[in-house]
Design a protein around this motif. Structure first.
Motif, PDB file in Angstrom:
ATOM      1  N   HIS A 171       2.118  -8.373   3.353  1.00  0.00           N
ATOM      2  CA  HIS A 171       1.140  -9.081   2.525  1.00  0.00           C
ATOM      3  C   HIS A 171       1.025  -8.472   1.136  1.00  0.00           C
ATOM      4  O   HIS A 171       1.000  -9.170   0.129  1.00  0.00           O
ATOM      5  CB  HIS A 171      -0.240  -9.047   3.196  1.00  0.00           C
ATOM      6  CG  HIS A 171      -0.362  -9.972   4.363  1.00  0.00           C
ATOM      7  ND1 HIS A 171       0.304 -11.159   4.442  1.00  0.00           N
ATOM      8  CD2 HIS A 171      -1.097  -9.880   5.503  1.00  0.00           C
ATOM      9  CE1 HIS A 171      -0.006 -11.763   5.576  1.00  0.00           C
ATOM     10  NE2 HIS A 171      -0.854 -11.007   6.239  1.00  0.00           N
ATOM     11  N   GLU A 172       0.876  -7.143   1.082  1.00  0.00           N
ATOM     12  CA  GLU A 172       0.637  -6.458  -0.198  1.00  0.00           C
ATOM     13  C   GLU A 172       1.513  -5.217  -0.251  1.00  0.00           C
ATOM     14  O   GLU A 172       1.255  -4.233   0.440  1.00  0.00           O
ATOM     15  CB  GLU A 172      -0.840  -6.051  -0.331  1.00  0.00           C
ATOM     16  CG  GLU A 172      -1.813  -7.203  -0.421  1.00  0.00           C
ATOM     17  CD  GLU A 172      -1.763  -7.917  -1.758  1.00  0.00           C
ATOM     18  OE1 GLU A 172      -1.193  -7.350  -2.718  1.00  0.00           O
ATOM     19  OE2 GLU A 172      -2.290  -9.034  -1.844  1.00  0.00           O
ATOM     20  N   ILE A 173       2.548  -5.247  -1.057  1.00  0.00           N
ATOM     21  CA  ILE A 173       3.487  -4.133  -1.094  1.00  0.00           C
ATOM     22  C   ILE A 173       2.821  -2.854  -1.602  1.00  0.00           C
ATOM     23  O   ILE A 173       3.224  -1.745  -1.268  1.00  0.00           O
ATOM     24  CB  ILE A 173       4.709  -4.496  -1.975  1.00  0.00           C
ATOM     25  CG1 ILE A 173       5.855  -3.507  -1.733  1.00  0.00           C
ATOM     26  CG2 ILE A 173       4.328  -4.562  -3.438  1.00  0.00           C
ATOM     27  CD1 ILE A 173       6.444  -3.560  -0.352  1.00  0.00           C
ATOM     28  N   GLY A 174       1.737  -2.986  -2.400  1.00  0.00           N
ATOM     29  CA  GLY A 174       1.053  -1.805  -2.923  1.00  0.00           C
ATOM     30  C   GLY A 174       0.006  -1.227  -1.987  1.00  0.00           C
ATOM     31  O   GLY A 174      -0.549  -0.164  -2.265  1.00  0.00           O
ATOM     32  N   ASP A 175      -0.272  -1.893  -0.867  1.00  0.00           N
ATOM     33  CA  ASP A 175      -1.258  -1.418   0.092  1.00  0.00           C
ATOM     34  C   ASP A 175      -0.607  -0.366   0.983  1.00  0.00           C
ATOM     35  O   ASP A 175       0.411  -0.633   1.625  1.00  0.00           O
ATOM     36  CB  ASP A 175      -1.742  -2.609   0.939  1.00  0.00           C
ATOM     37  CG  ASP A 175      -2.877  -2.248   1.879  1.00  0.00           C
ATOM     38  OD1 ASP A 175      -2.996  -1.069   2.261  1.00  0.00           O
ATOM     39  OD2 ASP A 175      -3.643  -3.161   2.252  1.00  0.00           O
ATOM     40  N   PRO A 176      -1.169   0.862   1.055  1.00  0.00           N
ATOM     41  CA  PRO A 176      -0.561   1.915   1.881  1.00  0.00           C
ATOM     42  C   PRO A 176      -0.387   1.509   3.342  1.00  0.00           C
ATOM     43  O   PRO A 176       0.510   2.019   4.020  1.00  0.00           O
ATOM     44  CB  PRO A 176      -1.538   3.086   1.746  1.00  0.00           C
ATOM     45  CG  PRO A 176      -2.261   2.842   0.463  1.00  0.00           C
ATOM     46  CD  PRO A 176      -2.358   1.353   0.331  1.00  0.00           C
ATOM     47  N   TYR A 177      -1.234   0.615   3.835  1.00  0.00           N
ATOM     48  CA  TYR A 177      -1.095   0.119   5.212  1.00  0.00           C
ATOM     49  C   TYR A 177       0.303  -0.456   5.419  1.00  0.00           C
ATOM     50  O   TYR A 177       0.994  -0.141   6.397  1.00  0.00           O
ATOM     51  CB  TYR A 177      -2.164  -0.937   5.469  1.00  0.00           C
ATOM     52  CG  TYR A 177      -2.047  -1.678   6.785  1.00  0.00           C
ATOM     53  CD1 TYR A 177      -2.541  -1.128   7.965  1.00  0.00           C
ATOM     54  CD2 TYR A 177      -1.468  -2.944   6.853  1.00  0.00           C
ATOM     55  CE1 TYR A 177      -2.452  -1.809   9.170  1.00  0.00           C
ATOM     56  CE2 TYR A 177      -1.377  -3.630   8.053  1.00  0.00           C
ATOM     57  CZ  TYR A 177      -1.867  -3.061   9.202  1.00  0.00           C
ATOM     58  OH  TYR A 177      -1.775  -3.742  10.395  1.00  0.00           O
ATOM     59  N   PHE A 178       0.735  -1.295   4.485  1.00  0.00           N
ATOM     60  CA  PHE A 178       2.033  -1.941   4.639  1.00  0.00           C
ATOM     61  C   PHE A 178       3.180  -0.996   4.315  1.00  0.00           C
ATOM     62  O   PHE A 178       4.261  -1.108   4.896  1.00  0.00           O
ATOM     63  CB  PHE A 178       2.093  -3.207   3.780  1.00  0.00           C
ATOM     64  CG  PHE A 178       1.154  -4.276   4.254  1.00  0.00           C
ATOM     65  CD1 PHE A 178       1.402  -4.962   5.427  1.00  0.00           C
ATOM     66  CD2 PHE A 178       0.002  -4.567   3.545  1.00  0.00           C
ATOM     67  CE1 PHE A 178       0.531  -5.922   5.890  1.00  0.00           C
ATOM     68  CE2 PHE A 178      -0.880  -5.538   3.996  1.00  0.00           C
ATOM     69  CZ  PHE A 178      -0.619  -6.221   5.172  1.00  0.00           C
ATOM     70  N   SER A 179       2.961  -0.055   3.400  1.00  0.00           N
ATOM     71  CA  SER A 179       4.038   0.887   3.100  1.00  0.00           C
ATOM     72  C   SER A 179       4.300   1.793   4.298  1.00  0.00           C
ATOM     73  O   SER A 179       5.456   2.168   4.565  1.00  0.00           O
ATOM     74  CB  SER A 179       3.698   1.711   1.852  1.00  0.00           C
ATOM     75  OG  SER A 179       2.551   2.508   2.063  1.00  0.00           O
ATOM     76  N   GLU A 180       3.253   2.129   5.055  1.00  0.00           N
ATOM     77  CA  GLU A 180       3.455   2.962   6.230  1.00  0.00           C
ATOM     78  C   GLU A 180       4.129   2.172   7.352  1.00  0.00           C
ATOM     79  O   GLU A 180       4.979   2.704   8.086  1.00  0.00           O
ATOM     80  CB  GLU A 180       2.124   3.557   6.679  1.00  0.00           C
ATOM     81  CG  GLU A 180       1.591   4.585   5.680  1.00  0.00           C
ATOM     82  CD  GLU A 180       0.337   5.286   6.137  1.00  0.00           C
ATOM     83  OE1 GLU A 180       0.240   5.591   7.351  1.00  0.00           O
ATOM     84  OE2 GLU A 180      -0.543   5.550   5.304  1.00  0.00           O
ATOM     85  N   ILE A 181       3.769   0.904   7.507  1.00  0.00           N
ATOM     86  CA  ILE A 181       4.482   0.055   8.467  1.00  0.00           C
ATOM     87  C   ILE A 181       5.951  -0.050   8.063  1.00  0.00           C
ATOM     88  O   ILE A 181       6.857   0.057   8.895  1.00  0.00           O
ATOM     89  CB  ILE A 181       3.838  -1.336   8.537  1.00  0.00           C
ATOM     90  CG1 ILE A 181       2.516  -1.258   9.309  1.00  0.00           C
ATOM     91  CG2 ILE A 181       4.777  -2.353   9.201  1.00  0.00           C
ATOM     92  CD1 ILE A 181       1.743  -2.567   9.344  1.00  0.00           C
TER      93      ILE A 181
END
Length: 344
Positions: free
Chosen positions: A74-84
Protein backbone atom coordinates in the motif's frame (compact mmCIF):
# COMPACT_ATOMS: atom_id res chain seq x y z
CA UNK A 1 -21.26 -40.31 -33.21
CA UNK A 2 -18.08 -39.70 -31.23
CA UNK A 3 -17.44 -36.14 -30.31
CA UNK A 4 -14.30 -34.40 -31.51
CA UNK A 5 -11.75 -33.08 -29.06
CA UNK A 6 -12.71 -29.97 -27.14
CA UNK A 7 -10.36 -27.15 -28.04
CA UNK A 8 -9.69 -24.04 -26.00
CA UNK A 9 -10.31 -20.70 -27.66
CA UNK A 10 -7.23 -19.11 -29.20
CA UNK A 11 -6.11 -15.50 -29.02
CA UNK A 12 -7.14 -15.22 -32.68
CA UNK A 13 -10.68 -16.34 -31.75
CA UNK A 14 -10.89 -13.68 -29.03
CA UNK A 15 -9.63 -11.00 -31.39
CA UNK A 16 -12.19 -11.92 -34.06
CA UNK A 17 -15.05 -12.03 -31.56
CA UNK A 18 -14.06 -8.63 -30.13
CA UNK A 19 -13.56 -7.12 -33.57
CA UNK A 20 -9.91 -6.17 -33.04
CA UNK A 21 -6.52 -7.24 -34.35
CA UNK A 22 -4.53 -10.01 -32.68
CA UNK A 23 -1.96 -7.42 -31.57
CA UNK A 24 -4.66 -5.27 -29.92
CA UNK A 25 -6.15 -8.33 -28.23
CA UNK A 26 -2.74 -9.32 -26.90
CA UNK A 27 -2.03 -5.82 -25.54
CA UNK A 28 -5.49 -5.63 -23.97
CA UNK A 29 -5.09 -8.93 -22.15
CA UNK A 30 -1.56 -8.19 -20.99
CA UNK A 31 -2.37 -4.70 -19.70
CA UNK A 32 0.11 -3.08 -22.08
CA UNK A 33 -0.29 0.55 -23.17
CA UNK A 34 -1.55 1.68 -26.55
CA UNK A 35 -5.15 0.46 -26.21
CA UNK A 36 -8.05 2.62 -25.05
CA UNK A 37 -9.73 1.58 -21.81
CA UNK A 38 -13.13 0.74 -23.43
CA UNK A 39 -11.49 -1.45 -26.09
CA UNK A 40 -9.27 -3.22 -23.56
CA UNK A 41 -12.25 -3.92 -21.30
CA UNK A 42 -14.28 -5.24 -24.27
CA UNK A 43 -11.48 -7.62 -25.19
CA UNK A 44 -11.11 -8.83 -21.59
CA UNK A 45 -14.84 -9.36 -21.24
CA UNK A 46 -14.88 -11.29 -24.53
CA UNK A 47 -12.00 -13.44 -23.29
CA UNK A 48 -13.77 -14.15 -20.01
CA UNK A 49 -17.01 -15.06 -21.78
CA UNK A 50 -15.20 -17.41 -24.17
CA UNK A 51 -13.14 -18.97 -21.38
CA UNK A 52 -9.86 -17.91 -22.93
CA UNK A 53 -6.85 -18.32 -20.63
CA UNK A 54 -3.47 -16.75 -21.33
CA UNK A 55 -0.85 -19.50 -21.52
CA UNK A 56 1.96 -18.09 -19.41
CA UNK A 57 4.12 -21.13 -20.02
CA UNK A 58 3.94 -20.61 -23.79
CA UNK A 59 4.78 -16.95 -23.20
CA UNK A 60 7.86 -17.93 -21.20
CA UNK A 61 9.07 -20.20 -23.97
CA UNK A 62 8.59 -17.43 -26.51
CA UNK A 63 10.02 -14.57 -24.51
CA UNK A 64 12.45 -16.17 -22.09
CA UNK A 65 11.60 -17.49 -18.64
CA UNK A 66 11.71 -15.03 -15.75
CA UNK A 67 11.85 -16.33 -12.19
CA UNK A 68 10.19 -13.29 -10.68
CA UNK A 69 7.65 -12.43 -8.01
CA UNK A 70 5.43 -9.37 -7.83
CA UNK A 71 4.87 -7.73 -4.43
CA UNK A 72 2.10 -5.15 -4.07
CA UNK A 73 2.25 -2.88 -1.01
CA UNK A 74 0.00 0.00 0.00
CA UNK A 75 2.65 2.52 1.08
CA UNK A 76 6.27 1.93 0.15
CA UNK A 77 7.39 4.53 2.73
CA UNK A 78 5.53 2.86 5.62
CA UNK A 79 7.98 0.78 7.74
CA UNK A 80 5.24 -1.86 8.12
CA UNK A 81 5.45 -2.65 4.42
CA UNK A 82 9.22 -2.32 4.20
CA UNK A 83 9.58 -4.95 6.92
CA UNK A 84 7.13 -7.26 5.13
CA UNK A 85 9.11 -6.66 1.94
CA UNK A 86 12.32 -7.68 3.70
CA UNK A 87 10.75 -11.05 4.50
CA UNK A 88 9.63 -11.56 0.92
CA UNK A 89 13.04 -10.50 -0.40
CA UNK A 90 14.80 -12.89 1.97
CA UNK A 91 12.86 -15.91 0.72
CA UNK A 92 13.25 -14.67 -2.85
CA UNK A 93 17.03 -14.50 -2.47
CA UNK A 94 17.17 -18.04 -1.10
CA UNK A 95 15.02 -19.33 -3.95
CA UNK A 96 16.82 -17.39 -6.68
CA UNK A 97 13.80 -15.17 -7.41
CA UNK A 98 13.66 -11.54 -8.45
CA UNK A 99 11.06 -9.45 -6.58
CA UNK A 100 9.28 -6.55 -8.27
CA UNK A 101 7.69 -4.15 -5.75
CA UNK A 102 4.66 -2.03 -6.70
CA UNK A 103 2.97 0.74 -4.69
CA UNK A 104 -0.86 0.96 -4.75
CA UNK A 105 -1.61 3.84 -2.35
CA UNK A 106 -4.63 1.86 -1.06
CA UNK A 107 -6.44 2.62 -4.33
CA UNK A 108 -8.36 -0.40 -5.80
CA UNK A 109 -8.08 0.99 -9.35
CA UNK A 110 -4.34 1.47 -9.02
CA UNK A 111 -4.01 -1.98 -7.47
CA UNK A 112 -5.83 -3.48 -10.47
CA UNK A 113 -3.55 -1.66 -12.91
CA UNK A 114 -0.47 -2.86 -11.03
CA UNK A 115 -1.76 -6.44 -11.02
CA UNK A 116 -2.24 -6.34 -14.77
CA UNK A 117 1.23 -4.91 -15.24
CA UNK A 118 2.80 -7.69 -13.16
CA UNK A 119 0.88 -10.35 -15.07
CA UNK A 120 1.98 -8.76 -18.34
CA UNK A 121 5.57 -8.96 -17.07
CA UNK A 122 5.13 -12.74 -16.65
CA UNK A 123 5.78 -12.95 -12.92
CA UNK A 124 5.34 -16.44 -11.53
CA UNK A 125 3.72 -15.35 -8.26
CA UNK A 126 2.00 -12.29 -6.81
CA UNK A 127 1.99 -11.28 -3.13
CA UNK A 128 -0.47 -8.61 -2.01
CA UNK A 129 0.54 -7.07 1.32
CA UNK A 130 -1.90 -5.00 3.29
CA UNK A 131 -5.58 -4.61 3.82
CA UNK A 132 -8.33 -5.67 1.51
CA UNK A 133 -11.52 -3.65 1.12
CA UNK A 134 -14.60 -4.19 3.28
CA UNK A 135 -16.85 -4.02 0.21
CA UNK A 136 -16.11 -7.15 -1.90
CA UNK A 137 -17.29 -5.33 -5.04
CA UNK A 138 -14.25 -3.04 -4.86
CA UNK A 139 -11.96 -6.03 -5.31
CA UNK A 140 -14.13 -7.99 -7.74
CA UNK A 141 -12.16 -6.95 -10.88
CA UNK A 142 -8.88 -7.90 -9.18
CA UNK A 143 -10.38 -11.26 -8.17
CA UNK A 144 -11.27 -12.00 -11.81
CA UNK A 145 -7.74 -11.15 -12.97
CA UNK A 146 -6.13 -13.25 -10.24
CA UNK A 147 -8.38 -16.24 -10.93
CA UNK A 148 -7.33 -16.19 -14.58
CA UNK A 149 -3.69 -15.79 -13.50
CA UNK A 150 -3.95 -18.83 -11.23
CA UNK A 151 -5.66 -20.94 -13.91
CA UNK A 152 -2.68 -20.24 -16.15
CA UNK A 153 -0.26 -21.50 -13.50
CA UNK A 154 0.43 -18.33 -11.51
CA UNK A 155 0.56 -18.37 -7.71
CA UNK A 156 -1.02 -15.82 -5.38
CA UNK A 157 -0.96 -15.12 -1.63
CA UNK A 158 -2.13 -12.15 0.41
CA UNK A 159 -1.31 -10.67 3.79
CA UNK A 160 -4.42 -9.45 5.60
CA UNK A 161 -8.11 -10.07 5.12
CA UNK A 162 -9.20 -9.93 1.48
CA UNK A 163 -12.13 -11.19 -0.61
CA UNK A 164 -9.89 -12.71 -3.28
CA UNK A 165 -10.26 -16.41 -2.47
CA UNK A 166 -6.50 -17.11 -2.32
CA UNK A 167 -3.93 -18.29 0.24
CA UNK A 168 -3.58 -15.77 3.07
CA UNK A 169 -1.44 -14.85 6.08
CA UNK A 170 -3.82 -13.37 8.65
CA UNK A 171 -2.55 -11.26 11.56
CA UNK A 172 -4.86 -11.17 14.59
CA UNK A 173 -5.82 -7.52 14.19
CA UNK A 174 -8.96 -7.76 16.31
CA UNK A 175 -7.34 -9.30 19.38
CA UNK A 176 -4.30 -7.03 19.09
CA UNK A 177 -6.47 -3.92 19.08
CA UNK A 178 -8.56 -5.24 21.96
CA UNK A 179 -5.41 -5.74 24.03
CA UNK A 180 -4.03 -2.24 23.48
CA UNK A 181 -7.43 -0.66 24.18
CA UNK A 182 -7.67 -2.72 27.37
CA UNK A 183 -4.20 -1.50 28.35
CA UNK A 184 -5.37 2.12 28.19
CA UNK A 185 -8.55 1.30 30.10
CA UNK A 186 -6.55 -0.51 32.80
CA UNK A 187 -4.40 2.62 33.21
CA UNK A 188 -7.57 4.53 34.00
CA UNK A 189 -8.24 6.31 30.69
CA UNK A 190 -11.88 6.87 29.80
CA UNK A 191 -11.58 9.84 27.42
CA UNK A 192 -9.91 8.04 24.53
CA UNK A 193 -9.88 9.03 20.86
CA UNK A 194 -9.06 6.69 17.97
CA UNK A 195 -6.92 7.78 15.01
CA UNK A 196 -8.00 5.51 12.18
CA UNK A 197 -7.57 5.04 8.46
CA UNK A 198 -10.54 4.61 6.16
CA UNK A 199 -13.20 2.22 7.46
CA UNK A 200 -13.29 0.80 3.91
CA UNK A 201 -10.06 -1.06 4.75
CA UNK A 202 -10.53 -4.48 6.35
CA UNK A 203 -7.52 -3.90 8.61
CA UNK A 204 -9.11 -0.75 10.01
CA UNK A 205 -12.49 -2.47 10.39
CA UNK A 206 -10.96 -5.42 12.23
CA UNK A 207 -8.87 -3.26 14.55
CA UNK A 208 -11.83 -1.01 15.31
CA UNK A 209 -13.82 -4.11 16.16
CA UNK A 210 -11.24 -5.09 18.77
CA UNK A 211 -11.24 -1.58 20.27
CA UNK A 212 -15.03 -1.62 20.45
CA UNK A 213 -14.99 -5.01 22.19
CA UNK A 214 -12.74 -3.66 24.94
CA UNK A 215 -14.81 -0.49 25.39
CA UNK A 216 -18.08 -2.41 25.49
CA UNK A 217 -16.68 -4.82 28.10
CA UNK A 218 -15.76 -1.80 30.24
CA UNK A 219 -19.31 -0.47 29.97
CA UNK A 220 -18.37 2.46 27.76
CA UNK A 221 -20.71 3.72 25.07
CA UNK A 222 -18.73 3.20 21.89
CA UNK A 223 -20.81 5.90 20.22
CA UNK A 224 -19.22 8.46 22.56
CA UNK A 225 -15.67 7.55 21.50
CA UNK A 226 -14.38 9.92 18.80
CA UNK A 227 -12.99 8.00 15.81
CA UNK A 228 -11.10 10.32 13.46
CA UNK A 229 -10.59 8.94 9.96
CA UNK A 230 -7.59 10.23 8.03
CA UNK A 231 -4.98 8.82 5.67
CA UNK A 232 -3.45 5.67 7.20
CA UNK A 233 -0.06 7.42 7.16
CA UNK A 234 2.19 9.63 9.27
CA UNK A 235 0.65 12.74 7.69
CA UNK A 236 -2.79 11.32 8.46
CA UNK A 237 -1.77 10.90 12.10
CA UNK A 238 -0.89 14.60 12.29
CA UNK A 239 -4.27 15.53 10.80
CA UNK A 240 -6.08 13.23 13.23
CA UNK A 241 -4.19 14.61 16.25
CA UNK A 242 -4.98 18.21 15.29
CA UNK A 243 -8.67 17.35 14.95
CA UNK A 244 -8.71 15.52 18.29
CA UNK A 245 -7.06 18.41 20.13
CA UNK A 246 -9.39 20.96 18.53
CA UNK A 247 -12.70 19.10 18.76
CA UNK A 248 -12.06 16.92 21.84
CA UNK A 249 -9.70 18.84 24.15
CA UNK A 250 -10.49 16.61 27.14
CA UNK A 251 -9.02 13.48 25.55
CA UNK A 252 -6.30 11.83 27.68
CA UNK A 253 -5.22 9.12 25.19
CA UNK A 254 -5.02 8.68 21.44
CA UNK A 255 -5.15 5.13 20.19
CA UNK A 256 -3.74 5.06 16.64
CA UNK A 257 -4.55 2.03 14.51
CA UNK A 258 -1.07 1.78 13.04
CA UNK A 259 2.39 2.96 14.05
CA UNK A 260 2.75 5.32 11.11
CA UNK A 261 -0.28 7.29 12.31
CA UNK A 262 0.96 7.08 15.91
CA UNK A 263 4.28 8.66 14.89
CA UNK A 264 2.33 11.46 13.22
CA UNK A 265 0.27 11.92 16.40
CA UNK A 266 3.42 12.17 18.52
CA UNK A 267 4.82 14.76 16.12
CA UNK A 268 1.67 16.88 16.26
CA UNK A 269 1.52 16.73 20.07
CA UNK A 270 5.17 17.71 20.35
CA UNK A 271 4.58 20.68 18.03
CA UNK A 272 1.79 21.86 20.32
CA UNK A 273 3.81 21.40 23.49
CA UNK A 274 1.62 18.55 24.77
CA UNK A 275 3.64 16.15 26.93
CA UNK A 276 3.42 12.39 26.30
CA UNK A 277 2.38 10.56 28.39
CA UNK A 278 2.06 13.30 31.05
CA UNK A 279 -0.93 14.96 29.39
CA UNK A 280 -1.88 12.55 26.62
CA UNK A 281 -0.92 8.90 26.14
CA UNK A 282 -0.37 7.55 22.63
CA UNK A 283 -0.41 3.97 21.36
CA UNK A 284 0.14 2.41 17.96
CA UNK A 285 -0.11 -0.93 16.20
CA UNK A 286 2.48 -3.05 14.27
CA UNK A 287 5.72 -2.38 16.24
CA UNK A 288 7.82 -1.13 13.36
CA UNK A 289 11.59 -1.13 13.92
CA UNK A 290 11.75 2.54 14.92
CA UNK A 291 8.95 2.27 17.54
CA UNK A 292 11.34 1.50 20.39
CA UNK A 293 13.69 4.36 19.44
CA UNK A 294 11.14 7.19 19.54
CA UNK A 295 11.05 9.66 22.40
CA UNK A 296 9.05 8.53 24.24
CA UNK A 297 9.24 4.97 22.95
CA UNK A 298 5.92 3.79 21.54
CA UNK A 299 3.49 1.45 23.26
CA UNK A 300 2.12 -0.69 20.45
CA UNK A 301 1.04 -4.12 19.25
CA UNK A 302 3.78 -6.29 17.77
CA UNK A 303 3.21 -8.18 14.54
CA UNK A 304 6.03 -10.35 13.10
CA UNK A 305 6.04 -8.42 9.83
CA UNK A 306 9.15 -9.92 8.26
CA UNK A 307 7.91 -13.40 9.12
CA UNK A 308 4.54 -12.54 7.56
CA UNK A 309 6.29 -11.68 4.30
CA UNK A 310 8.26 -14.92 4.43
CA UNK A 311 5.14 -17.00 5.09
CA UNK A 312 3.23 -15.35 2.26
CA UNK A 313 5.87 -16.13 -0.37
CA UNK A 314 6.39 -19.66 0.98
CA UNK A 315 2.63 -20.24 0.66
CA UNK A 316 2.69 -18.97 -2.90
CA UNK A 317 5.58 -21.29 -3.78
CA UNK A 318 3.75 -24.39 -2.56
CA UNK A 319 1.67 -26.47 -4.95
CA UNK A 320 -1.90 -25.07 -4.99
CA UNK A 321 -4.31 -26.62 -2.51
CA UNK A 322 -7.92 -27.63 -3.10
CA UNK A 323 -8.99 -24.72 -0.90
CA UNK A 324 -7.35 -21.43 0.06
CA UNK A 325 -4.88 -21.97 2.90
CA UNK A 326 -4.74 -19.76 5.99
CA UNK A 327 -1.78 -18.97 8.24
CA UNK A 328 -2.79 -17.23 11.47
CA UNK A 329 -0.29 -14.82 13.04
CA UNK A 330 -0.57 -13.68 16.65
CA UNK A 331 -0.30 -10.13 17.99
CA UNK A 332 1.54 -9.12 21.19
CA UNK A 333 1.08 -5.99 23.30
CA UNK A 334 4.38 -4.16 23.89
CA UNK A 335 4.19 -1.55 26.67
CA UNK A 336 6.71 1.31 26.46
CA UNK A 337 7.02 4.92 27.51
CA UNK A 338 4.25 6.61 25.50
CA UNK A 339 1.42 5.33 27.70
CA UNK A 340 0.80 6.19 31.33
CA UNK A 341 -1.97 7.05 33.74
CA UNK A 342 -4.24 9.97 32.82
CA UNK A 343 -3.48 13.32 34.46
CA UNK A 344 -5.24 13.89 37.77
Amino acid sequence: MPKGPVTSPRLQDVAEAAGVSIATASRSLSGATGVSAPVAERVRETARTMGYVVNLHARSLAGGSTRSVGLLVHEIGDPYFSEIASGVLGVGAREGLTVQICHTGRDPERELAQLRMLIANRVGAIIIAGSGMVDPALQAPAKVELQAFRRSGGRVAVIGRHHLGVDAVLPDNTEGARSVAQHLLDLGHRRIAVAAGSRQLTTVADRLSGVEEAFAAAGLDVGDVPVVEADFTRAGGKVAADEVLSAHPGVTAVLALNDDMAIGVLSALRARGVSVPGQVSVTGFDDVAVAGDLAPSLTTVRLPMSEMGEQALLLALKDPGARPRRRQVGAELVVRGSSGRPPS
